[in-house]
Design a protein around this motif. Structure first.
Motif, short mmCIF file in Angstrom:
data_model
loop_
_atom_site.label_atom_id
_atom_site.label_comp_id
_atom_site.label_asym_id
_atom_site.label_seq_id
_atom_site.Cartn_x
_atom_site.Cartn_y
_atom_site.Cartn_z
N SER A 535 0.82 -1.20 0.00
CA SER A 535 0.00 0.00 0.00
C SER A 535 0.86 1.26 0.00
CB SER A 535 -0.92 0.00 1.22
OG SER A 535 -1.67 1.19 1.28
N GLN A 536 1.90 1.30 0.85
CA GLN A 536 2.72 2.50 0.91
C GLN A 536 3.53 2.69 -0.37
OE1 GLN A 536 6.20 3.25 1.38
NE2 GLN A 536 6.95 1.15 1.13
N LEU A 648 18.05 14.13 4.09
CA LEU A 648 17.75 12.70 4.13
C LEU A 648 16.74 12.40 5.23
CD1 LEU A 648 18.41 9.96 2.92
CD2 LEU A 648 20.25 9.73 4.59
N THR A 649 16.85 13.09 6.36
CA THR A 649 15.90 12.90 7.45
C THR A 649 14.48 13.23 6.99
OG1 THR A 649 17.59 13.43 9.09
CG2 THR A 649 15.30 13.62 9.79
N LEU A 650 14.33 14.33 6.28
CA LEU A 650 13.01 14.73 5.80
C LEU A 650 12.45 13.71 4.82
CD1 LEU A 650 13.63 18.55 5.27
CD2 LEU A 650 12.40 17.46 7.15
N GLN A 651 13.30 13.22 3.93
CA GLN A 651 12.84 12.24 2.95
C GLN A 651 12.40 10.96 3.62
OE1 GLN A 651 15.62 9.80 0.77
NE2 GLN A 651 14.75 10.48 -1.17
N PHE A 653 11.50 10.60 6.70
CA PHE A 653 10.32 10.88 7.50
C PHE A 653 9.06 10.76 6.63
CE2 PHE A 653 7.24 14.04 9.10
CZ PHE A 653 6.98 13.48 10.35
N GLN A 654 9.12 11.27 5.42
CA GLN A 654 7.97 11.16 4.51
C GLN A 654 7.65 9.70 4.22
OE1 GLN A 654 9.36 13.48 1.22
NE2 GLN A 654 8.45 15.39 1.97
N LEU A 681 3.75 7.99 14.70
CA LEU A 681 5.10 8.33 14.29
C LEU A 681 5.47 9.64 14.97
CD1 LEU A 681 7.56 7.80 12.39
CD2 LEU A 681 6.43 9.28 10.74
N VAL A 682 6.56 9.64 15.73
CA VAL A 682 6.99 10.82 16.47
C VAL A 682 8.28 11.33 15.84
CG1 VAL A 682 7.67 11.78 18.69
CG2 VAL A 682 5.93 9.98 18.58
#
Length: 684
Positions: A535-536, A648-651, A653-654, A681-682
């Motif tokens: 699904s993801q 990379l953290t933002l990617q 996280f998405q 998700l924190v």
């Protein structure tokens, strides 16, 4: 991108809106020059093509039996020049069939001239005759083909180099409105006295000839060519260098050194009042010196008489056991720092190129291990990367080698590189090509890597499907064993040790399959993980296409190709299942016997999908296990993700958020996964 470049781009874009120039040129191309799709390299200096600008149209031709033949039509996007050559980069390029010939009256004058201006009406006429189309149809590169995408990537790489290293505007550029050190952030060698102001430690503030490592000290007591670079604490080194290995029979090498120095002068450009700007003007510097390979310290060499305080120095070491020699060279800036206009004592864009005077491939593999060294990991790496020969190592800088075409163990040229580059091959799923292993092709063709399919298979069938993967892995191990001592020589001990580790992995993979065949909770968690991963994946692809403006529906992207594992991802999940399913497993209770699995894969290889699959299984099995040791397993922290790079953290996280959303949607449908306790998700 720097502020200066940003302003420049804005100015150019504004001018393009108001002024549409129609300049055309005819360029002669011969066999000694290089032409690829979208680029043309000519053996001329930048001064010989100053009149050609971005947006100009070009006819490229060559002579065949003294008859001019059109090669291509192109439109200039960018040009880059050095002392000896200029490269044109195009944003539009149309190759022409060799039968198209230029009328002889267009080629007049001196045949030795590479570039001539062409009247615009004549250009349009030539274009129309050769292509049968009007110039208004001249297409711009769209980036749809792989070749175009690779070319655009090269343009981006050039832009990064220009912005960080320079010289962005050619070898004779001017920098107005800022210092050179503010303009270029890498590839800078400081004068000596820089250390005294930037560091309180008087030991670090000594002359830049003497400090160790990148700042240039040669250690007489060392005989293996290694430099101790760790003790130099400077963020602004005064030297860069390299150590390389050369055949013992070589007596002489050519050293080509280049750099840029900048002096403060009046600019050729004027302000609105007609007054010349003050600018930093670049002066190309350097030269070529012959180095005699005599054992011992190399007497400092001056390669540019105009810069006598910029030196080459180093050491030629005694012959190794096989007769080869190690040589260390440094480019050292020994200039004093002036009180004013300090940038003139810095050197920028340094480069060292080492070649044999006759162009022979004389550079050999640099020794990494000694006979008495005992380092299992390094020996294993030597075996794995035995075909990736290291000819040199840089000190404060990277190195590139030009390998001989007929012998991969010898190199023709060694050069330093401030901004190194390496093209990593694309990682593709095995089984897509006819030459791939039969078992892998079966896994792909039968849909056994399809996440949705794996989520629906009966227990016995699932065991049989996963066994295809492990059985083929066993066959592969046996094939590798048969190569030891035959195809693979000189690495027997480490090769057999590697095969033992592979057999241990095989054992653990089969243990994961056994758990799925016997543990009902593990089986349900495995199915849950596959459903949410599918699904993801589909949702991620769908949202990406929508953001790019594509008109697509969810059903169009919900195909097996977009929701299938790569074999190593599925294997990584199988490795993790036993310990995650059983709280008393040895990997969780016996630290000495425990395994911590690490995926070592290039960017884009699929590591994140593997991690997310394990994370989904972890959260699912925790909620199935209920009460564990008096604690509610359906609550609490299950997975920690940490990345050191902000983008990379933002990617990630998405991607993790997409997975959590998919899990929460399915959890609401199947309340047995933790009841009413939401999956969260924190980010912090």
């Amino acid at each position: 991108m720097s502020e200066e470049n940003g302003k420049k781009l804005n100015i150019e874009s504004e001018s393009k809106k108001t002024v549409m120039t129609q300049n055309a040129w005819i360029v002669k191309f011969n066999s000694t020059q290089c032409i690829n799709n979208f680029t043309l390299t000519l053996g001329i200096e930048g001064s010989e093509c100053q009149g050609i600008h971005k947006g100009d149209s070009i006819v490229i031709y060559r002579e065949s039996n003294e008859v001019p033949v059109i090669v291509a039509f192109a439109r200039l996007y960018q040009k880059r020049s050095t002392f000896v050559q200029t490269t044109f980069y195009f944003d539009s390029y149309i190759p022409i069939d060799a039968k198209s010939r230029l009328e002889i009256n267009y080629i007049t004058g001196n045949d030795n001239v590479s570039i001539k201006r062409l009247d615009w009406t004549e250009f349009e006429s030539i274009f129309r005759d050769a292509t049968g189309a009007d110039f208004s149809t001249f297409p711009t590169i769209s980036g749809e083909s792989i070749q175009e995408q690779a070319y655009i990537r090269n343009l981006l790489e050039n832009a990064v180099r220009d912005d960080l290293l320079g010289p962005a505007n050619g070898p004779y550029e001017e920098i107005i409105g800022m210092s050179v050190r503010d303009r270029y952030l890498v590839g800078r060698l400081a004068p000596k006295e820089t250390f005294q102001e930037e560091y309180d430690d008087p030991g670090v503030a000594k002359s830049s000839i003497n400090p160790s490592g990148p700042s240039g000290r040669i250690d007489d007591e060392e005989s293996n060519g290694n430099r101790d670079v760790s003790s130099n604490k400077s963020l602004v080194p005064s030297s860069v260098g390299l150590t390389f290995c050369v055949e013992g029979s070589v007596k002489e090498l050519d050293i080509s050194v280049s750099w840029g120095r900048y002096i403060r002068e009046k600019s050729e450009k004027e302000d609105n009042n007609g007054k010349p700007f003050r600018a930093w003007k670049r002066i190309p510097s350097g030269g070529i010196e012959s180095l005699q390979l005599k054992e011992g310290i190399i007497k400092p060499l001056i390669v540019d008489e105009d810069c006598p305080e910029v030196l080459i120095q180093g050491t030629v070491y005694p012959p190794l056991e096989n007769g080869d020699r190690l040589v260390t060279l440094f480019l050292v800036n020994t200039q004093e720092k002036p009180e004013h206009n300090q940038d003139k004592a810095w050197i920028f864009q340094p480069e060292i190129i080492i070649t044999d005077p006759k162009g022979k491939a004389v550079f050999r593999k640099r020794p990494v291990l000694k006979d008495d060294d005992i380092d299992d990991e390094r020996e294993t790496l030597e075996m794995i990367y035995r075909k990736q020969v290291e000819f040199a190592v840089g000190h404060g800088i990277s190195v590139h080698s030009k390998v001989a075409s007929d012998d991969k163990n010898h190199a023709i040229e060694i050069r330093t590189s401030v901004i190194p580059s390496y093209e990593i091959p694309v990682t593709e799923t095995p089984g897509l090509n006819p030459e791939d292993r039969v078992a892998m092709r079966k896994m792909v063709n039968e849909g056994y890597l399809d996440m949705e399919n794996l989520a629906t298979l009966e227990q016995t069938h699932l065991t049989d499907v996963l066994s295809i993967l492990t059985d083929d892995y066993q066959n592969w191990i046996e094939e590798q064993k048969s190569r030891i001592g035959k195809e693979l020589k000189g690495f027997d001990d480490v090769a057999w040790a590697a095969m033992s580790k592979c057999e241990e992995i095989l054992k653990r993979l089969r243990e994961g399959i056994i758990v799925l065949s016997r543990d009902k909770d593990a089986l349900e968690a495995f199915r849950f993980a596959n459903k949410v991963m599918a699904s993801q994946r589909i949702r991620s692809i769908y949202s990406l296409k929508r953001r790019r403006g594509d008109k697509v529906n969810l059903e169009a992207v919900n195909i097996p190709k977009n929701r299938s594992w790569r074999p190593f991802q599925l294997a990584f999940l199988l490795l993790s299942i036993p310990a995650l399913s059983n709280p008393t497993h040895k990997d969780r209770t016996e630290s000495v016997e425990a395994f911590a699995d690490l995926l070592w894969f290039p960017t884009g290889g699929g590591k994140t999908e593997a991690y997310l699959g394990v994370a989904a299984f972890t959260m699912a099995i925790r909620r199935k296990q209920g009460n564990l040791g008096g604690l509610d397993a359906s609550r609490g922290l299950s997975v920690i993700m940490r990345y050191t790079l902000r983008l990379l953290t933002l990617q990630q996280f998405q991607r993790a958020t997409t997975l959590i959303c998919a899990m929460e949607v399915l959890r609401k449908k199947i309340l047995k996964y933790g009841g009413e306790n939401r999956l969260l998700l924190v980010y912090g």
